[in-house]
Write an enzyme that holds these catalytic residues in place. Structure first.
Site, PDB file in Angstrom:
ATOM      1  N   ASP A 103     -32.260  -8.214  16.486  1.00 21.64           N
ATOM      2  CA  ASP A 103     -32.021  -7.335  15.335  1.00 21.64           C
ATOM      3  C   ASP A 103     -30.580  -6.818  15.382  1.00 21.64           C
ATOM      4  O   ASP A 103     -30.004  -6.658  16.456  1.00 21.64           O
ATOM      5  CB  ASP A 103     -32.968  -6.136  15.358  1.00 21.64           C
ATOM      6  CG  ASP A 103     -34.389  -6.509  14.928  1.00 21.64           C
ATOM      7  OD1 ASP A 103     -34.637  -7.685  14.614  1.00 21.64           O
ATOM      8  OD2 ASP A 103     -35.242  -5.604  14.918  1.00 21.64           O
ATOM      9  N   ARG A 151     -31.362 -14.068   9.934  1.00 20.43           N
ATOM     10  CA  ARG A 151     -32.070 -13.247   8.945  1.00 20.43           C
ATOM     11  C   ARG A 151     -31.019 -12.515   8.111  1.00 20.43           C
ATOM     12  O   ARG A 151     -30.084 -11.947   8.667  1.00 20.43           O
ATOM     13  CB  ARG A 151     -32.949 -12.226   9.674  1.00 20.43           C
ATOM     14  CG  ARG A 151     -33.581 -11.178   8.756  1.00 20.43           C
ATOM     15  CD  ARG A 151     -34.072  -9.945   9.535  1.00 20.43           C
ATOM     16  NE  ARG A 151     -35.100 -10.251  10.502  1.00 20.43           N
ATOM     17  CZ  ARG A 151     -35.382  -9.479  11.556  1.00 20.43           C
ATOM     18  NH1 ARG A 151     -34.710  -8.367  11.774  1.00 20.43           N
ATOM     19  NH2 ARG A 151     -36.328  -9.828  12.397  1.00 20.43           N
TER      20      ARG A 151
HETATM   21  N1  FMN Z   1     -31.692  -3.627   8.788  1.00 19.02           N
HETATM   22  C1  FMN Z   1     -30.728  -3.723   9.745  1.00 19.02           C
HETATM   23  O1  FMN Z   1     -29.708  -3.046   9.676  1.00 19.02           O
HETATM   24  N2  FMN Z   1     -30.910  -4.558  10.821  1.00 19.02           N
HETATM   25  C2  FMN Z   1     -31.999  -5.358  10.953  1.00 19.02           C
HETATM   26  O2  FMN Z   1     -32.095  -6.090  11.946  1.00 19.02           O
HETATM   27  C3  FMN Z   1     -32.999  -5.301   9.942  1.00 19.02           C
HETATM   28  N3  FMN Z   1     -34.104  -6.088  10.007  1.00 19.02           N
HETATM   29  C4  FMN Z   1     -35.027  -6.046   8.983  1.00 19.02           C
HETATM   30  C5  FMN Z   1     -36.154  -6.881   9.015  1.00 19.02           C
HETATM   31  C6  FMN Z   1     -37.072  -6.869   7.978  1.00 19.02           C
HETATM   32  C7  FMN Z   1     -38.252  -7.769   8.026  1.00 19.02           C
HETATM   33  C8  FMN Z   1     -36.873  -6.001   6.867  1.00 19.02           C
HETATM   34  C9  FMN Z   1     -37.839  -5.977   5.741  1.00 19.02           C
HETATM   35  C10 FMN Z   1     -35.787  -5.158   6.849  1.00 19.02           C
HETATM   36  C11 FMN Z   1     -34.862  -5.150   7.890  1.00 19.02           C
HETATM   37  N4  FMN Z   1     -33.756  -4.299   7.863  1.00 19.02           N
HETATM   38  C12 FMN Z   1     -32.805  -4.402   8.858  1.00 19.02           C
HETATM   39  C13 FMN Z   1     -33.664  -3.217   6.857  1.00 19.02           C
HETATM   40  C14 FMN Z   1     -32.802  -3.599   5.651  1.00 19.02           C
HETATM   41  O3  FMN Z   1     -31.444  -3.629   6.014  1.00 19.02           O
HETATM   42  C15 FMN Z   1     -32.994  -2.587   4.504  1.00 19.02           C
HETATM   43  O4  FMN Z   1     -32.576  -1.325   4.938  1.00 19.02           O
HETATM   44  C16 FMN Z   1     -34.413  -2.456   4.016  1.00 19.02           C
HETATM   45  O5  FMN Z   1     -35.047  -3.713   3.954  1.00 19.02           O
HETATM   46  C17 FMN Z   1     -34.487  -1.793   2.611  1.00 19.02           C
HETATM   47  O6  FMN Z   1     -33.854  -2.610   1.661  1.00 19.02           O
HETATM   48  P1  FMN Z   1     -34.645  -3.632   0.676  1.00 19.02           P
HETATM   49  O7  FMN Z   1     -34.865  -2.915  -0.594  1.00 19.02           O
HETATM   50  O8  FMN Z   1     -33.750  -4.805   0.528  1.00 19.02           O
HETATM   51  O9  FMN Z   1     -35.921  -4.016   1.351  1.00 19.02           O
END
Ligand code: FMN
Length: 276
Positions: A103, A151
């Site tokens: 992550d 990712r």
């Molecule tokens: N945010 C990070 O800064 N680092 C990560 O490694 C990370 N991994 C994520 C994995 C998954 C499965 C999801 C759903 C989100 C992750 N996020 C991570 C959070 C996203 O950056 C973001 O804050 C969150 O998904 C809300 O935005 P959205 O409306 O695009 O879902």
């Protein structure tokens, strides 16, 4: 003692939930959420619990990979120590053919994380990381890691305008640009967002360009937009749910989920932004 962290009821309960998701055609990625780590002993406990989870995934034949955070494995304590912990995890994971995702945390840890990843890529191919589309350097790094499983996310931390786009418009535009570039490229990509506009546009893009559905997956947080997760799986897309576990985290998470849906914002903060 260390037993408290290893193979406890937490792993048992997260395993039951993974099985339920697998039955719905949904894969999982589990994230061992611990406390903030200051001592080597705590990183070793975290590493042991991740390895216990890998053993469980293999024993129970779960459709599941593992997400890790390098600060939990000692990145702030000693980079070589962190690399050694990762190598132990990757050795076990490679034996079982399980992928390990690193992550991406806040910007202070960005370059150290990329450095550790590059070291690990010399010896392992079952490891990848996360690109945050809010980072101005995101495209450059995406190009550099063209052959690595990645990712794509928007980014969860508060970062300075010097390093990160601040407007939703720029972040979304960059997300789409990076995701499309990846989908047209050689390596597997996880599209991690709950944003139905982005998901809709990418579905259109893969259809128009004849991109096979085994080249990518959608990822969402467990309990979040559950219907959309089931629907995507039913439509034939690969769908992976992100699930926290470890150190009573699973119970805590489930209680918060049950209380009220608004808590999902708090959960996001806990999962990706524990310092705020
Ligand atoms: N945010 C990070 O800064 N680092 C990560 O490694 C990370 N991994 C994520 C994995 C998954 C499965 C999801 C759903 C989100 C992750 N996020 C991570 C959070 C996203 O950056 C973001 O804050 C969150 O998904 C809300 O935005 P959205 O409306 O695009 O879902």
């Amino acid at each position: 003692g260390a037993e408290r962290f290893v193979a406890g009821t937490d792993i048992e309960s997260v395993t039951r939930t993974i099985k339920k998701m697998n039955q719905q055609g949904i894969s999982c990625t589990v994230d061992n959420l611990g406390e903030f780590v200051f001592h080597k002993e705590e990183s070793i406990q975290a590493k042991n619990q991740i390895i216990a989870m890998l053993n469980k995934i293999n024993e129970e034949n779960l459709d599941c990979h593992v997400s890790v955070k390098l600060t939990q494995l000692g990145l702030d304590i000693d980079q070589d120590f962190c690399i050694e912990n990762m190598k132990e995890i990757l050795d076990v994971a490679a034996r079982y053919d399980i992928f390990i995702n690193i992550d991406m945390e806040d910007y202070i840890h960005f370059q150290p994380t990329i450095d550790v990843l590059k070291t690990l890529l010399k010896d392992y191919n079952n490891v990848g990381t996360v690109i945050q589309s809010y980072l101005r350097c995101a495209e450059e790094v995406t190009d550099e890691l063209r052959d690595v499983r990645l990712r794509i996310v928007k980014g969860a931390y508060k970062e300075s305008p010097d390093v990160a786009f601040q407007s939703k418009e720029e972040i979304d535009r960059n997300f789409l640009k990076l995701a499309k570039k990846r989908l047209a490229g050689p390596a597997f990509t996880s599209i991690a967002t709950h944003d139905h506009r982005i998901i809709g546009e990418l579905k259109k893009f893969v259809a128009e360009n004849g991109i096979p559905t085994d080249r990518f997956e959608f990822q969402m947080l467990y309990g979040f937009r559950q219907e959309m997760q089931y629907d995507l799986a039913k439509e034939g897309y690969r769908m992976t749910t992100y699930m926290p576990f470890g150190h009573d985290w699973f119970g805590y998470y489930m209680r918060r989920l049950a209380e009220r849906p608004q808590n999902l914002n708090l959960i996001f903060k806990d999962v990706f932004n524990r310092k705020s």
